[in-house]
Design an enzyme around this catalytic site. Structure first.
Site, PDB file in Angstrom:
ATOM      1  N   LYS A   1       0.850  -1.192   0.000  1.00 51.95           N
ATOM      2  CA  LYS A   1       0.000   0.000   0.000  1.00 51.95           C
ATOM      3  C   LYS A   1       0.883   1.239   0.000  1.00 51.95           C
ATOM      4  O   LYS A   1       2.012   1.125   0.470  1.00 51.95           O
ATOM      5  CB  LYS A   1      -0.952   0.017   1.200  1.00 51.95           C
ATOM      6  CG  LYS A   1      -0.346  -0.289   2.577  1.00 51.95           C
ATOM      7  CD  LYS A   1       0.860   0.458   3.060  1.00 51.95           C
ATOM      8  CE  LYS A   1       0.706   1.943   3.252  1.00 51.95           C
ATOM      9  NZ  LYS A   1       1.997   2.574   3.715  1.00 51.95           N
TER      10      LYS A   1
ATOM     11  N   TYR B   1      -4.411   4.052   6.482  1.00 50.60           N
ATOM     12  CA  TYR B   1      -4.830   3.096   7.523  1.00 50.60           C
ATOM     13  C   TYR B   1      -6.120   3.563   8.187  1.00 50.60           C
ATOM     14  O   TYR B   1      -6.962   2.747   8.565  1.00 50.60           O
ATOM     15  CB  TYR B   1      -3.731   2.925   8.574  1.00 50.60           C
ATOM     16  CG  TYR B   1      -2.559   2.112   8.093  1.00 50.60           C
ATOM     17  CD1 TYR B   1      -2.533   0.734   8.261  1.00 50.60           C
ATOM     18  CD2 TYR B   1      -1.481   2.716   7.453  1.00 50.60           C
ATOM     19  CE1 TYR B   1      -1.464  -0.015   7.810  1.00 50.60           C
ATOM     20  CE2 TYR B   1      -0.402   1.976   6.998  1.00 50.60           C
ATOM     21  CZ  TYR B   1      -0.398   0.606   7.181  1.00 50.60           C
ATOM     22  OH  TYR B   1       0.655  -0.135   6.723  1.00 50.60           O
TER      23      TYR B   1
HETATM   24  P1  NAD Z   1      12.416   1.954   1.681  1.00 50.77           P
HETATM   25  O1  NAD Z   1      12.856   3.271   1.172  1.00 50.77           O
HETATM   26  O2  NAD Z   1      13.034   1.459   2.941  1.00 50.77           O
HETATM   27  O3  NAD Z   1      12.642   0.828   0.564  1.00 50.77           O
HETATM   28  C1  NAD Z   1      12.342   1.049  -0.783  1.00 50.77           C
HETATM   29  C2  NAD Z   1      13.198   0.141  -1.632  1.00 50.77           C
HETATM   30  O4  NAD Z   1      12.962   0.426  -3.004  1.00 50.77           O
HETATM   31  C3  NAD Z   1      14.711   0.326  -1.388  1.00 50.77           C
HETATM   32  O5  NAD Z   1      15.337  -0.926  -1.339  1.00 50.77           O
HETATM   33  C4  NAD Z   1      15.180   1.087  -2.612  1.00 50.77           C
HETATM   34  O6  NAD Z   1      16.524   0.807  -2.947  1.00 50.77           O
HETATM   35  C5  NAD Z   1      14.230   0.562  -3.675  1.00 50.77           C
HETATM   36  N1  NAD Z   1      14.098   1.449  -4.818  1.00 50.77           N
HETATM   37  C6  NAD Z   1      14.062   1.032  -6.089  1.00 50.77           C
HETATM   38  N2  NAD Z   1      13.996   2.068  -6.927  1.00 50.77           N
HETATM   39  C7  NAD Z   1      14.002   3.179  -6.163  1.00 50.77           C
HETATM   40  C8  NAD Z   1      13.966   4.567  -6.455  1.00 50.77           C
HETATM   41  N3  NAD Z   1      13.891   5.021  -7.721  1.00 50.77           N
HETATM   42  N4  NAD Z   1      13.971   5.435  -5.426  1.00 50.77           N
HETATM   43  C9  NAD Z   1      13.997   5.011  -4.147  1.00 50.77           C
HETATM   44  N5  NAD Z   1      14.056   3.692  -3.815  1.00 50.77           N
HETATM   45  C10 NAD Z   1      14.058   2.790  -4.816  1.00 50.77           C
HETATM   46  O7  NAD Z   1      10.839   2.007   1.811  1.00 50.77           O
HETATM   47  P2  NAD Z   1       9.899   1.021   2.636  1.00 50.77           P
HETATM   48  O8  NAD Z   1       9.584   1.645   3.937  1.00 50.77           O
HETATM   49  O9  NAD Z   1      10.442  -0.344   2.626  1.00 50.77           O
HETATM   50  O10 NAD Z   1       8.534   1.104   1.766  1.00 50.77           O
HETATM   51  C11 NAD Z   1       8.390   0.386   0.548  1.00 50.77           C
HETATM   52  C12 NAD Z   1       6.894   0.221   0.259  1.00 50.77           C
HETATM   53  O11 NAD Z   1       6.280  -0.498   1.320  1.00 50.77           O
HETATM   54  C13 NAD Z   1       6.103   1.523   0.136  1.00 50.77           C
HETATM   55  O12 NAD Z   1       5.110   1.394  -0.849  1.00 50.77           O
HETATM   56  C14 NAD Z   1       5.466   1.688   1.501  1.00 50.77           C
HETATM   57  O13 NAD Z   1       4.268   2.448   1.486  1.00 50.77           O
HETATM   58  C15 NAD Z   1       5.216   0.258   1.875  1.00 50.77           C
HETATM   59  N6  NAD Z   1       5.197   0.045   3.328  1.00 50.77           N
HETATM   60  C16 NAD Z   1       4.176  -0.673   3.876  1.00 50.77           C
HETATM   61  C17 NAD Z   1       4.147  -0.913   5.234  1.00 50.77           C
HETATM   62  C18 NAD Z   1       3.062  -1.758   5.833  1.00 50.77           C
HETATM   63  O14 NAD Z   1       2.946  -1.788   7.061  1.00 50.77           O
HETATM   64  N7  NAD Z   1       2.289  -2.465   5.030  1.00 50.77           N
HETATM   65  C19 NAD Z   1       5.163  -0.395   6.054  1.00 50.77           C
HETATM   66  C20 NAD Z   1       6.206   0.310   5.469  1.00 50.77           C
HETATM   67  C21 NAD Z   1       6.218   0.524   4.097  1.00 50.77           C
END
Ligand code: NAD
Length: 361
Positions: free
Chosen positions: A129, A214
């Site tokens: 999401k 949420y």
């Molecule tokens: P994050 O920044 O920690 O990770 C993102 C990943 O995508 C990194 O590994 C990064 O290298 C990669 N990536 C690939 N192309 C990229 C670009 N052009 N720019 C930036 N990063 C790039 O983020 P996250 O917190 O892991 O979130 C990722 C997804 O998960 C989002 O959609 C977020 O909304 C979702 N999320 C959901 C929950 C949940 O509880 N369901 C919690 C946190 C995040």
């Protein structure tokens, strides 16, 4: 509200299946192989560990643009070289029979890119999401997965969380009477000013897209339908540089066709905002905190317990999707639901911009 009710919004079927469907995942002969795309914080700290505890799933492949992460994950989880991809080679997932499901965990504005590639490779997709940054992109994702004859699920983990399900039960059984109003809020003070969550192109918006969703989901779950109209007020930015691209905090209201209204807040500025409350004819009940990965606490105004077991929400969510795929049953957290929520959030932004109530057809 009366006008909305009189207009007769189309009937929306219940958004969740009974608990029994997902409490006991069907053990499959062979666990479904998951490819995780985007090895960031969530993938590393929640999804990969959860995959080690699932009943019907296993970590089979990774997609990453960072070779050092590939080395680390390969060593930690024993992923074979043939199952390690980057964003340009992930089309080759089509030739990998070890992978059944692609779990998209990249920034919001890349979900369509990765989902469509996965669908074209013939895989089922679980996408985090919010589904994407526009309803057009969400529709393209729905279409691509449909054309591939596969399933698309959105990572709405609270739909599988037992405290949220117990709250839903109390509402459905009218234990404290009919629910009339809902209040829900989720926010936190965001750190690093350079992160993608503050860039509109990758995030689609600010706290609303990230955590306000949420509050929307909780209200939808309790009411059992989608909102039909929204209003919203954006706060004045205290840090116009950091929040140049996205909102800092937002208050918004959701109106449902059955007359229920939900008052919601979200913020990247202030914390202490992590709750959902239902106000019913004979009392109130809620969760505080409501949206954490663990430690969710329920309460009721009649002092009866609102308790439920702790589960790994990500493991439960993935097992449910595997169960749906194995049983050829549609997921309860569909791409259509993700699309509808993105439409709702776009309507909330329009309402904040115009100061008007925005109807959602
Ligand atoms: P994050 O920044 O920690 O990770 C993102 C990943 O995508 C990194 O590994 C990064 O290298 C990669 N990536 C690939 N192309 C990229 C670009 N052009 N720019 C930036 N990063 C790039 O983020 P996250 O917190 O892991 O979130 C990722 C997804 O998960 C989002 O959609 C977020 O909304 C979702 N999320 C959901 C929950 C949940 O509880 N369901 C919690 C946190 C995040």
């Amino acid at each position: 509200m009366a006008a909305i009710a009189a207009a007769g919004a189309p009937f929306v079927p219940p958004l969740v299946r009974p608990l029994a469907h997902r409490a006991t995942p069907t053990p499959s002969a062979k666990p479904l192989g998951f490819a995780v795309v985007g090895l960031g914080s969530l993938a590393t700290n929640q999804i990969a560990p959860a995959l080690q505890t699932t009943k019907n799933c296993r970590l089979a492949a990774i997609v990453t643009g960072t070779p050092a992460k590939a080395v680390k994950w390969k060593a930690q989880y024993g992923i074979p070289d043939r199952s390690i991809y980057d964003y340009d080679t992930m089309d080759r997932l089509a030739d990998n029979p070890d992978v059944d499901v692609v779990y998209v965990v990249t920034p919001n504005g890349l979900h369509a890119r990765d989902t469509i590639k996965a669908a074209r490779a013939g895989k089922h997709v679980l996408c985090e999401k919010p589904m994407e940054v526009s309803s057009e992109r969400c529709q393209a994702m729905v279409d691509a997965v449909k054309a591939a004859g596969r399933q698309l699920a959105i990572g709405y983990r609270c739909r599988f969380e037992p405290h949220h399900l117990e709250m839903l039960r109390v509402a459905r059984d009218r234990e404290l009477g009919e629910v009339r109003l809902i209040e829900a809020a989720f926010g936190f003070p965001i750190g690093d000013p350079t992160q993608w969550r503050l860039k509109r192109a990758l995030a689609g918006g600010g706290p609303l897209m990230d955590v306000g969703i949420y509050a929307i989901q909780s209200a939808e779950m309790i009411v059992g339908s989608y909102p039909v109209a929204v209003t919203a007020v954006e706060t004045t930015k205290t840090d116009p540089v950091k929040f140049a691209d996205v909102e800092e905090s937002l208050a918004f209201e959701l109106k449902f066709a059955n007359g229920v209204a939900a008052s919601c807040m979200t913020s990247y500025k202030v914390g202490g905002m992590n709750r959902t409350t239902a106000f019913a004819d004979r009392g109130t009940f809620g969760l505080t905190p409501a949206f954490n990965y663990d430690g969710i606490r329920g309460w009721r105004s009649d002092a009866k317990p609102l308790e439920a077991p702790e589960v790994d929400q990500f493991a439960t969510e993935m097992d449910d999707f595997a169960d749906c795929i194995n049983a050829n049953r549609p997921t309860s957290v569909s791409g259509e639901m993700g699309l509808r929520d993105v439409r709702t959030m776009m309507a909330i932004y329009e309402a904040a911009r115009t100061g008007r109530t925005v109807q959602i057809a």
